[in-house]
Design a protein around this motif. Structure first.
Motif, mmCIF file in Angstrom:
data_model
loop_
_atom_site.group_PDB
_atom_site.id
_atom_site.type_symbol
_atom_site.label_atom_id
_atom_site.label_comp_id
_atom_site.label_asym_id
_atom_site.label_seq_id
_atom_site.Cartn_x
_atom_site.Cartn_y
_atom_site.Cartn_z
ATOM 1 N N MET A 45 9.553 10.252 1.378
ATOM 2 C CA MET A 45 8.189 10.236 0.887
ATOM 3 C C MET A 45 7.532 8.893 1.165
ATOM 4 O O MET A 45 8.200 7.881 1.281
ATOM 5 N N SER A 46 6.221 8.928 1.253
ATOM 6 C CA SER A 46 5.468 7.712 1.492
ATOM 7 C C SER A 46 5.226 6.984 0.194
ATOM 8 O O SER A 46 5.005 7.572 -0.856
ATOM 9 N N SER A 47 5.221 5.684 0.302
ATOM 10 C CA SER A 47 4.920 4.888 -0.872
ATOM 11 C C SER A 47 3.406 4.838 -1.055
ATOM 12 O O SER A 47 2.630 5.195 -0.158
ATOM 13 N N ALA A 48 2.983 4.377 -2.211
ATOM 14 C CA ALA A 48 1.554 4.276 -2.506
ATOM 15 C C ALA A 48 0.874 3.327 -1.526
ATOM 16 O O ALA A 48 -0.268 3.573 -1.102
ATOM 17 N N ASP A 49 1.553 2.252 -1.128
ATOM 18 C CA ASP A 49 0.966 1.307 -0.175
ATOM 19 C C ASP A 49 0.768 1.952 1.197
ATOM 20 O O ASP A 49 -0.252 1.728 1.856
ATOM 21 N N GLU A 50 1.732 2.761 1.621
ATOM 22 C CA GLU A 50 1.607 3.443 2.906
ATOM 23 C C GLU A 50 0.463 4.452 2.890
ATOM 24 O O GLU A 50 -0.299 4.569 3.856
ATOM 25 N N ASP A 55 -7.075 3.860 4.396
ATOM 26 C CA ASP A 55 -7.937 2.789 4.914
ATOM 27 C C ASP A 55 -8.166 2.935 6.423
ATOM 28 O O ASP A 55 -9.279 2.751 6.910
ATOM 29 N N ARG A 56 -7.101 3.275 7.167
ATOM 30 C CA ARG A 56 -7.247 3.473 8.617
ATOM 31 C C ARG A 56 -8.160 4.660 8.916
ATOM 32 O O ARG A 56 -9.024 4.592 9.785
ATOM 33 N N THR A 57 -7.967 5.736 8.176
ATOM 34 C CA THR A 57 -8.796 6.928 8.371
ATOM 35 C C THR A 57 -10.251 6.622 8.057
ATOM 36 O O THR A 57 -11.161 7.032 8.791
ATOM 37 N N ARG A 58 -10.485 5.886 6.997
ATOM 38 C CA ARG A 58 -11.846 5.505 6.611
ATOM 39 C C ARG A 58 -12.480 4.630 7.699
ATOM 40 O O ARG A 58 -13.638 4.826 8.067
ATOM 41 N N ALA A 59 -11.732 3.700 8.251
ATOM 42 C CA ALA A 59 -12.247 2.828 9.309
ATOM 43 C C ALA A 59 -12.534 3.639 10.577
ATOM 44 O O ALA A 59 -13.557 3.418 11.238
ATOM 45 N N ASP A 60 -11.652 4.586 10.907
ATOM 46 C CA ASP A 60 -11.882 5.447 12.068
ATOM 47 C C ASP A 60 -13.145 6.294 11.886
ATOM 48 O O ASP A 60 -13.942 6.447 12.813
ATOM 49 N N LEU A 61 -13.326 6.824 10.701
ATOM 50 C CA LEU A 61 -14.510 7.624 10.412
ATOM 51 C C LEU A 61 -15.771 6.772 10.523
ATOM 52 O O LEU A 61 -16.765 7.198 11.112
ATOM 53 N N ALA A 62 -15.739 5.570 9.992
ATOM 54 C CA ALA A 62 -16.901 4.674 10.073
ATOM 55 C C ALA A 62 -17.226 4.345 11.529
ATOM 56 O O ALA A 62 -18.396 4.351 11.930
ATOM 57 N N ALA A 63 -16.209 4.096 12.337
ATOM 58 C CA ALA A 63 -16.437 3.797 13.751
ATOM 59 C C ALA A 63 -17.039 5.000 14.473
ATOM 60 O O ALA A 63 -17.972 4.852 15.279
ATOM 61 N N THR A 64 -16.543 6.196 14.163
ATOM 62 C CA THR A 64 -17.069 7.416 14.786
ATOM 63 C C THR A 64 -18.523 7.630 14.389
ATOM 64 O O THR A 64 -19.367 7.962 15.233
ATOM 65 N N LEU A 65 -18.836 7.436 13.120
ATOM 66 C CA LEU A 65 -20.219 7.602 12.662
ATOM 67 C C LEU A 65 -21.144 6.579 13.311
ATOM 68 O O LEU A 65 -22.280 6.907 13.676
#
Length: 75
Positions: free
Chosen positions: A1-6, A12-22
């Motif tokens: 399982m992934s930790s909370a930090d992961e 955060d990466r997904t949010r940054a990718d979405l912002a770049a796409t927008l």
């Protein structure tokens, strides 16, 4: 399982990718900005070599003149 930090890092990466796409979509759909970019490209092209632009201008003038002449003769 992934930790909370992961999980947070992935979010955060997904949010940054979405912002770049927008941002990319906003740039492509910003008509005044795109017209400015194309205008600068055309000017730079003319500054490098004006001959094709002058040939095109003369060609357009000849076609428009020909159409006008035909239209006037048909009256």
């Amino acid at each position: 399982m992934s930790s909370a930090d992961e999980i947070q890092a992935r979010v955060d990466r997904t949010r940054a990718d979405l912002a770049a796409t927008l941002n990319e979509l906003e740039d492509k759909l910003n008509i005044p900005k795109q017209l400015g970019i194309q205008g600068h490209r055309a000017k730079a092209s003319f500054d490098r070599d004006p001959k094709p632009w002058l040939v095109a201008a003369v060609s357009v003038a000849a076609v428009v003149g020909g159409i006008a002449l035909v239209a006037l003769r048909r009256r």
